[in-house]
Design a protein around this motif. Sequence first.
Motif, PDB file in Angstrom:
ATOM      1  N   THR A 229       0.870  -1.173   0.000  1.00 52.69           N
ATOM      2  CA  THR A 229       0.000   0.000   0.000  1.00 52.69           C
ATOM      3  C   THR A 229       0.911   1.229   0.000  1.00 52.69           C
ATOM      4  N   GLY A 230       0.405   2.409   0.237  1.00 56.11           N
ATOM      5  CA  GLY A 230       1.220   3.614   0.189  1.00 56.11           C
ATOM      6  C   GLY A 230       2.187   3.745   1.349  1.00 56.11           C
ATOM      7  N   LYS A 231       3.400   4.233   1.059  1.00 53.58           N
ATOM      8  CA  LYS A 231       4.383   4.488   2.116  1.00 53.58           C
ATOM      9  C   LYS A 231       4.091   5.846   2.730  1.00 53.58           C
ATOM     10  N   SER A 232       3.829   5.850   4.022  1.00 52.23           N
ATOM     11  CA  SER A 232       3.485   7.078   4.715  1.00 52.23           C
ATOM     12  C   SER A 232       3.655   6.866   6.206  1.00 52.23           C
ATOM     13  N   GLN A 233       3.869   7.929   6.940  1.00 47.85           N
ATOM     14  CA  GLN A 233       3.973   7.821   8.392  1.00 47.85           C
ATOM     15  C   GLN A 233       2.596   7.653   9.037  1.00 47.85           C
ATOM     16  N   ASN A 234       1.538   7.814   8.281  1.00 45.26           N
ATOM     17  CA  ASN A 234       0.193   7.758   8.856  1.00 45.26           C
ATOM     18  C   ASN A 234      -0.713   6.765   8.142  1.00 45.26           C
ATOM     19  N   ASN A 235      -0.203   5.589   7.807  1.00 43.06           N
ATOM     20  CA  ASN A 235      -1.049   4.565   7.198  1.00 43.06           C
ATOM     21  C   ASN A 235      -2.106   4.119   8.195  1.00 43.06           C
ATOM     22  N   ARG A 236      -3.309   3.914   7.714  1.00 42.56           N
ATOM     23  CA  ARG A 236      -4.415   3.446   8.559  1.00 42.56           C
ATOM     24  C   ARG A 236      -5.161   2.356   7.812  1.00 42.56           C
ATOM     25  N   ILE A 237      -5.745   1.430   8.564  1.00 43.00           N
ATOM     26  CA  ILE A 237      -6.579   0.401   7.969  1.00 43.00           C
ATOM     27  C   ILE A 237      -7.902   0.335   8.725  1.00 43.00           C
ATOM     28  N   HIS A 238      -8.946   0.015   7.991  1.00 40.27           N
ATOM     29  CA  HIS A 238     -10.290  -0.117   8.549  1.00 40.27           C
ATOM     30  C   HIS A 238     -10.874  -1.404   7.982  1.00 40.27           C
ATOM     31  N   TYR A 239     -11.505  -2.195   8.824  1.00 41.96           N
ATOM     32  CA  TYR A 239     -12.079  -3.458   8.384  1.00 41.96           C
ATOM     33  C   TYR A 239     -13.586  -3.405   8.527  1.00 41.96           C
ATOM     34  N   PHE A 240     -14.274  -3.738   7.443  1.00 40.58           N
ATOM     35  CA  PHE A 240     -15.731  -3.795   7.440  1.00 40.58           C
ATOM     36  C   PHE A 240     -16.123  -5.263   7.487  1.00 40.58           C
ATOM     37  N   GLU A 241     -16.412  -5.745   8.682  1.00 38.01           N
ATOM     38  CA  GLU A 241     -16.641  -7.166   8.913  1.00 38.01           C
ATOM     39  C   GLU A 241     -17.841  -7.700   8.145  1.00 38.01           C
ATOM     40  N   ASP A 242     -18.932  -6.949   8.090  1.00 38.51           N
ATOM     41  CA  ASP A 242     -20.148  -7.429   7.430  1.00 38.51           C
ATOM     42  C   ASP A 242     -19.919  -7.772   5.962  1.00 38.51           C
ATOM     43  N   SER A 243     -19.071  -6.997   5.281  1.00 35.85           N
ATOM     44  CA  SER A 243     -18.806  -7.243   3.863  1.00 35.85           C
ATOM     45  C   SER A 243     -17.417  -7.827   3.616  1.00 35.85           C
ATOM     46  N   ASP A 244     -16.628  -8.035   4.677  1.00 40.15           N
ATOM     47  CA  ASP A 244     -15.286  -8.611   4.589  1.00 40.15           C
ATOM     48  C   ASP A 244     -14.398  -7.819   3.635  1.00 40.15           C
ATOM     49  N   ILE A 245     -14.347  -6.507   3.856  1.00 43.79           N
ATOM     50  CA  ILE A 245     -13.552  -5.603   3.032  1.00 43.79           C
ATOM     51  C   ILE A 245     -12.578  -4.850   3.932  1.00 43.79           C
ATOM     52  N   LEU A 246     -11.338  -4.723   3.463  1.00 43.21           N
ATOM     53  CA  LEU A 246     -10.311  -3.978   4.178  1.00 43.21           C
ATOM     54  C   LEU A 246     -10.017  -2.700   3.397  1.00 43.21           C
ATOM     55  N   LEU A 247     -10.064  -1.571   4.084  1.00 44.20           N
ATOM     56  CA  LEU A 247      -9.800  -0.266   3.490  1.00 44.20           C
ATOM     57  C   LEU A 247      -8.491   0.239   4.059  1.00 44.20           C
ATOM     58  N   SER A 248      -7.583   0.685   3.198  1.00 46.07           N
ATOM     59  CA  SER A 248      -6.343   1.282   3.690  1.00 46.07           C
ATOM     60  C   SER A 248      -6.264   2.723   3.186  1.00 46.07           C
ATOM     61  N   THR A 249      -5.740   3.596   4.046  1.00 48.44           N
ATOM     62  CA  THR A 249      -5.576   5.003   3.695  1.00 48.44           C
ATOM     63  C   THR A 249      -4.183   5.456   4.100  1.00 48.44           C
ATOM     64  N   SER A 250      -3.660   6.417   3.367  1.00 46.05           N
ATOM     65  CA  SER A 250      -2.362   7.011   3.694  1.00 46.05           C
ATOM     66  C   SER A 250      -2.250   8.329   2.940  1.00 46.05           C
TER      67      SER A 250
ATOM     68  N   THR B 171      -1.365   7.246  -0.739  1.00 49.54           N
ATOM     69  CA  THR B 171      -2.465   6.631  -1.476  1.00 49.54           C
ATOM     70  C   THR B 171      -3.738   6.919  -0.697  1.00 49.54           C
ATOM     71  N   PRO B 172      -4.534   7.891  -1.127  1.00 42.63           N
ATOM     72  CA  PRO B 172      -5.690   8.282  -0.332  1.00 42.63           C
ATOM     73  C   PRO B 172      -6.599   7.133   0.096  1.00 42.63           C
ATOM     74  N   MET B 173      -6.831   6.125  -0.808  1.00 45.80           N
ATOM     75  CA  MET B 173      -7.691   5.024  -0.403  1.00 45.80           C
ATOM     76  C   MET B 173      -7.475   3.821  -1.313  1.00 45.80           C
ATOM     77  N   ASP B 174      -7.301   2.668  -0.685  1.00 51.19           N
ATOM     78  CA  ASP B 174      -7.287   1.387  -1.386  1.00 51.19           C
ATOM     79  C   ASP B 174      -8.338   0.517  -0.740  1.00 51.19           C
ATOM     80  N   LEU B 175      -9.111  -0.182  -1.549  1.00 52.15           N
ATOM     81  CA  LEU B 175     -10.138  -1.083  -1.056  1.00 52.15           C
ATOM     82  C   LEU B 175      -9.719  -2.499  -1.412  1.00 52.15           C
ATOM     83  N   TRP B 176      -9.575  -3.335  -0.406  1.00 52.27           N
ATOM     84  CA  TRP B 176      -9.140  -4.724  -0.605  1.00 52.27           C
ATOM     85  C   TRP B 176     -10.348  -5.619  -0.404  1.00 52.27           C
TER      86      TRP B 176
END
Length: 161
Positions: free
Chosen positions: A115-136, A139-144
């Motif tokens: 994912t993006g190289k940054s000092q502030n990478n964050r991840i969010h997991y949406f359990e109901d739909s089994d999707i992982l969102l990463s932000t930095s 890279t403003p947003m990646d949806l896995w």
Amino acid sequence: MPMDGSLLVVTEKALCKIEGMSVSVYQEAESAADHFYHVAIDSRGEQMAIIRTNRLVEIRSIPGEETIALFRGHVRMPNDCQFLDNDLTIATTCEDGLIRFWDIASEREMGAIVTGKSQNNRIHYFEDSDILLSTSAATPMDLWVTSRSQTGFVAGQTEKK
């Protein structure tokens, strides 16, 4: 905290518990190497993942505070973590631009995605739909999307127009 409805506040030197109008120390860092950076609690309220400033990620039981697993291997400081797969896996993200997946029972890394190289990478997991969102910042947003996701898509498959 999930078991009693109190609030857990993360500070560098302590995890503090707020109940009503009172504050107590839930856990104190033993040394500067053990300072706290981030905490995530699993979906059942039975485990917490603690990112420490010494780059270790520790899984502890709630209540009881027993160490369940300890993850080493981050070259740079981990920024965020999330429980996945019915709380059997932990995903961590770091300044190196990777999301790493760890098996809690074996304490082993199962793999990583870039994912993006940054000092502030964050991840969010949406359990109901089994999707992982990463932000930095990089890279403003990646949806896995996984093969189990409830989106109708399979990971790596693109939408046909």
